[in-house]
Design an enzyme around this catalytic site. Structure first.
Site, mmCIF file in Angstrom:
data_model
loop_
_atom_site.group_PDB
_atom_site.id
_atom_site.type_symbol
_atom_site.label_atom_id
_atom_site.label_comp_id
_atom_site.label_asym_id
_atom_site.label_seq_id
_atom_site.Cartn_x
_atom_site.Cartn_y
_atom_site.Cartn_z
ATOM 1 N N ARG A 95 0.547 22.260 -14.008
ATOM 2 C CA ARG A 95 1.421 21.142 -14.717
ATOM 3 C C ARG A 95 0.219 20.895 -16.260
ATOM 4 O O ARG A 95 2.351 19.997 -16.977
ATOM 5 C CB ARG A 95 1.223 20.012 -13.306
ATOM 6 C CG ARG A 95 1.857 19.438 -13.684
ATOM 7 C CD ARG A 95 2.676 17.924 -13.189
ATOM 8 N NE ARG A 95 3.143 17.240 -12.386
ATOM 9 C CZ ARG A 95 3.066 16.403 -11.584
ATOM 10 N NH1 ARG A 95 3.326 16.188 -10.360
ATOM 11 N NH2 ARG A 95 4.285 15.138 -12.364
ATOM 12 N N HIS B 14 3.034 11.311 -27.955
ATOM 13 C CA HIS B 14 1.851 10.175 -27.541
ATOM 14 C C HIS B 14 1.311 9.036 -28.379
ATOM 15 O O HIS B 14 0.768 8.113 -29.005
ATOM 16 C CB HIS B 14 1.233 10.163 -26.405
ATOM 17 C CG HIS B 14 1.885 10.396 -25.001
ATOM 18 N ND1 HIS B 14 1.667 10.451 -23.435
ATOM 19 C CD2 HIS B 14 3.122 10.622 -24.437
ATOM 20 C CE1 HIS B 14 2.232 10.932 -22.660
ATOM 21 N NE2 HIS B 14 4.010 10.942 -23.126
ATOM 22 N N GLU C 58 13.231 17.002 -24.180
ATOM 23 C CA GLU C 58 12.485 17.365 -22.876
ATOM 24 C C GLU C 58 13.451 18.792 -22.299
ATOM 25 O O GLU C 58 12.589 19.785 -21.346
ATOM 26 C CB GLU C 58 12.092 16.501 -21.339
ATOM 27 C CG GLU C 58 11.970 14.746 -22.168
ATOM 28 C CD GLU C 58 10.283 15.379 -21.835
ATOM 29 O OE1 GLU C 58 9.763 15.871 -21.545
ATOM 30 O OE2 GLU C 58 10.105 14.102 -22.184
ATOM 31 N N HIS D 191 3.570 16.691 -26.088
ATOM 32 C CA HIS D 191 3.432 15.215 -25.561
ATOM 33 C C HIS D 191 1.818 14.522 -25.891
ATOM 34 O O HIS D 191 1.568 13.452 -26.675
ATOM 35 C CB HIS D 191 3.248 14.798 -23.872
ATOM 36 C CG HIS D 191 4.580 15.050 -23.330
ATOM 37 N ND1 HIS D 191 5.053 15.843 -23.999
ATOM 38 C CD2 HIS D 191 5.089 14.521 -22.620
ATOM 39 C CE1 HIS D 191 6.223 16.036 -23.162
ATOM 40 N NE2 HIS D 191 6.520 15.056 -22.735
ATOM 41 N N LYS E 151 10.591 22.106 -13.714
ATOM 42 C CA LYS E 151 9.929 21.170 -13.917
ATOM 43 C C LYS E 151 9.548 21.100 -11.782
ATOM 44 O O LYS E 151 8.221 20.841 -11.131
ATOM 45 C CB LYS E 151 10.270 19.776 -13.969
ATOM 46 C CG LYS E 151 9.361 19.018 -13.402
ATOM 47 C CD LYS E 151 9.312 17.577 -13.986
ATOM 48 C CE LYS E 151 8.249 16.613 -14.597
ATOM 49 N NZ LYS E 151 7.511 15.536 -15.284
ATOM 50 N N ARG F 54 0.637 -1.482 -0.002
ATOM 51 C CA ARG F 54 0.009 0.067 -0.053
ATOM 52 C C ARG F 54 0.234 1.471 0.164
ATOM 53 O O ARG F 54 0.336 2.655 0.509
ATOM 54 C CB ARG F 54 -1.202 -0.140 1.712
ATOM 55 C CG ARG F 54 -2.016 -1.035 1.074
ATOM 56 C CD ARG F 54 -3.606 -1.193 2.031
ATOM 57 N NE ARG F 54 -4.402 -1.497 2.201
ATOM 58 C CZ ARG F 54 -4.298 -3.049 2.548
ATOM 59 N NH1 ARG F 54 -3.358 -2.825 3.996
ATOM 60 N NH2 ARG F 54 -4.951 -3.767 2.639
ATOM 61 N N LYS G 278 5.144 11.136 -10.589
ATOM 62 C CA LYS G 278 4.647 10.501 -11.870
ATOM 63 C C LYS G 278 4.449 8.905 -12.599
ATOM 64 O O LYS G 278 5.677 8.687 -12.967
ATOM 65 C CB LYS G 278 3.628 11.379 -13.201
ATOM 66 C CG LYS G 278 2.969 12.336 -13.378
ATOM 67 C CD LYS G 278 2.319 13.059 -14.899
ATOM 68 C CE LYS G 278 1.723 14.235 -15.596
ATOM 69 N NZ LYS G 278 0.907 14.820 -16.415
ATOM 70 N N HIS H 1 10.918 8.402 -26.900
ATOM 71 C CA HIS H 1 9.143 9.411 -26.554
ATOM 72 C C HIS H 1 10.195 10.433 -26.747
ATOM 73 O O HIS H 1 9.290 11.451 -27.410
ATOM 74 C CB HIS H 1 9.505 8.859 -24.664
ATOM 75 C CG HIS H 1 8.458 9.940 -23.998
ATOM 76 N ND1 HIS H 1 7.671 9.755 -24.746
ATOM 77 C CD2 HIS H 1 8.778 10.956 -23.223
ATOM 78 C CE1 HIS H 1 7.002 10.667 -23.242
ATOM 79 N NE2 HIS H 1 7.773 11.531 -23.114
ATOM 80 N N GLU I 98 -1.795 17.615 -11.213
ATOM 81 C CA GLU I 98 -1.951 17.996 -12.818
ATOM 82 C C GLU I 98 -3.791 18.565 -12.776
ATOM 83 O O GLU I 98 -3.824 17.705 -13.864
ATOM 84 C CB GLU I 98 -1.637 16.633 -13.804
ATOM 85 C CG GLU I 98 -1.758 17.663 -15.337
ATOM 86 C CD GLU I 98 -0.890 16.306 -16.403
ATOM 87 O OE1 GLU I 98 -1.416 16.504 -17.239
ATOM 88 O OE2 GLU I 98 -0.370 15.377 -15.873
ATOM 89 N N ASN J 179 3.488 18.762 -21.023
ATOM 90 C CA ASN J 179 2.896 17.912 -21.918
ATOM 91 C C ASN J 179 3.221 19.104 -23.213
ATOM 92 O O ASN J 179 2.632 18.021 -24.017
ATOM 93 C CB ASN J 179 1.418 17.296 -21.439
ATOM 94 C CG ASN J 179 1.075 16.459 -20.630
ATOM 95 O OD1 ASN J 179 1.849 15.395 -19.860
ATOM 96 N ND2 ASN J 179 0.023 16.996 -19.644
#
Length: 371
Positions: free
Chosen positions: A243, A254, A188, A250, A229, A124, A146, A269, A239, A247
């Site tokens: 935030r 993606h 990036e 992206h 960042k 957990r 993330k 990527h 986000e 992206n």
């Protein structure tokens, strides 16, 4: 060695440091023990990183009195899957690590995302430490919490927010990176300038060769990207607002990754992000939001660095524009069925554009499709 550059991610009781500089693998045990006294660790890494750098990290852990076990996974984007998530979680439990022990993500973005997710759900939730070995991971995926895996339906659609306790960005770890991987990470780095730091982008235009060569310029570029960042994450951890700016590039990127079925031989990527950033600037021009000169400037820099910047640069062909729009519609940046993009009013002037008409996106994809 000189003291590393330190960047703090300010999240109150969950704040943590990013340490940037050479020789940090050798200090890993001491840095971890200072923050997690008495913790044993599981090191999750891929076969390539294990062969090149694992002994250095293990020696650094041992020197700091931290005992470790190793869990190895295959390299590549396809490792971000349910089956490998199960492997990592089972390895953590098999090592009989307790809830206050820790998991180390030692590798690039794939290992970081997978390991962080495993740490977030094993027992957990267990502490974890990011030790990124690729430029992309050092400036992006290792910072901000993330974590996740891919689904056949899209990238990073399954995961949790789970912040690390520490990020150790050893710049010497980048010396073994193939130049293609370094370039992909550089996309990036450039992204942070294009979001809201135009002076940083201008600095990169002048100094990118020194960043590639290593030394002080590389450390400064990584530190500035991490500061950018960290600032955004501190404002919007989950986000819900600002935030989303991270992206930039992206949503298009993606979709291209999904279109090639995450085949790293065709597109990694950072390359998808590079093409995506160029497309985002070109689409902004089409929507009369920005000057064509800005899009041309972005494309020129990506091209100079050796990055792909248009859909035609993806080898092996792409599905048609309708299929690409389908991948975009599945992306996480969709809210209640409307398309959300990060668009721009110029270099360093990005913003969140909601309710972008799908018809405009489809027309743009058709215009820019290599077919």
């Amino acid at each position: 060695m000189s003291e590393p550059v330190k960047v703090e991610v300010g999240l109150g009781e969950r704040a943590y440091d990013i340490l940037i500089g050479p020789g940090l693998l050798g200090r890993a045990g001491a840095e971890i023990a200072a923050r997690l006294p008495g913790a044993r660790v599981a090191v999750v890494t891929d076969e390539n990183v294990a062969a090149a750098q694992l002994p250095v990290l293990q020696a650094g852990l041992e020197a700091g009195g931290v005992s470790s076990t190793v869990i190895t996974v295959p390299p590549g984007e396809k490792t971000k899957s349910f089956s490998h998530l199960e492997t990592v979680v089972d390895g953590i439990l098999a090592a009989k690590l307790e809830r206050r022990d820790a998991v180390i993500a030692f590798g690039g973005g794939v290992v970081g995302d997978l390991t962080g997710f495993a740490a977030g759900i094993a027992r957990r939730g267990m502490p974890f430490v990011q030790v990124p070995t690729s430029l992309l991971a050092q400036v992006d995926s290792s910072v901000g919490g993330k974590t996740g895996i891919n689904s056949p339906r899209g990238k990073n659609l399954v995961g949790v927010f789970h912040q690390p306790k520490l990020v150790l960005a050893d710049t010497e770890a980048l010396d073994t990176l193939p130049v293609r991987e370094f370039r992909a990470g550089y996309a990036e780095v450039a992204k942070y300038g294009l979001i809201d730091r135009p002076d940083f982008f201008a600095w990169l235009e002048k100094n990118w060769q020194a960043v590639f060569a290593g030394g002080a310029a590389r450390i400064e570029a990584i530190a500035e990207a991490c500061r950018a960042k960290a600032d955004v994450v501190a404002r919007d951890e989950f986000e819900t607002g600002d935030r989303a700016l991270l992206n930039l590039g992206h949503t298009f990127g993606h979709a291209l990754e999904a279109a090639v079925q995450y085949d790293g031989a065709r597109l990694v990527h950072g390359e998808g992000v590079a093409i995506g950033m160029a497309l985002a600037h070109r689409f902004s021009t089409r929507m009369n939001l920005a000057s064509p000169d800005d899009a041309a400037r972005v494309e020129a820099h990506l091209k100079a660095v050796g990055l792909p910047w248009r859909m035609a640069d993806v080898p092996g062909g792409l599905p048609d524009a309708e299929a690409l729009l389908g991948f975009i519609a599945q992306d996480k940046k969709v809210s209640r069925g409307t398309l959300t993009f990060i668009l721009t009013h110029g270099v360093g002037k990005s913003f969140v554009a909601r309710d972008v008409p799908a018809s405009e996106v489809l027309s743009f994809l058709k215009e820019n499709h290599p077919g």
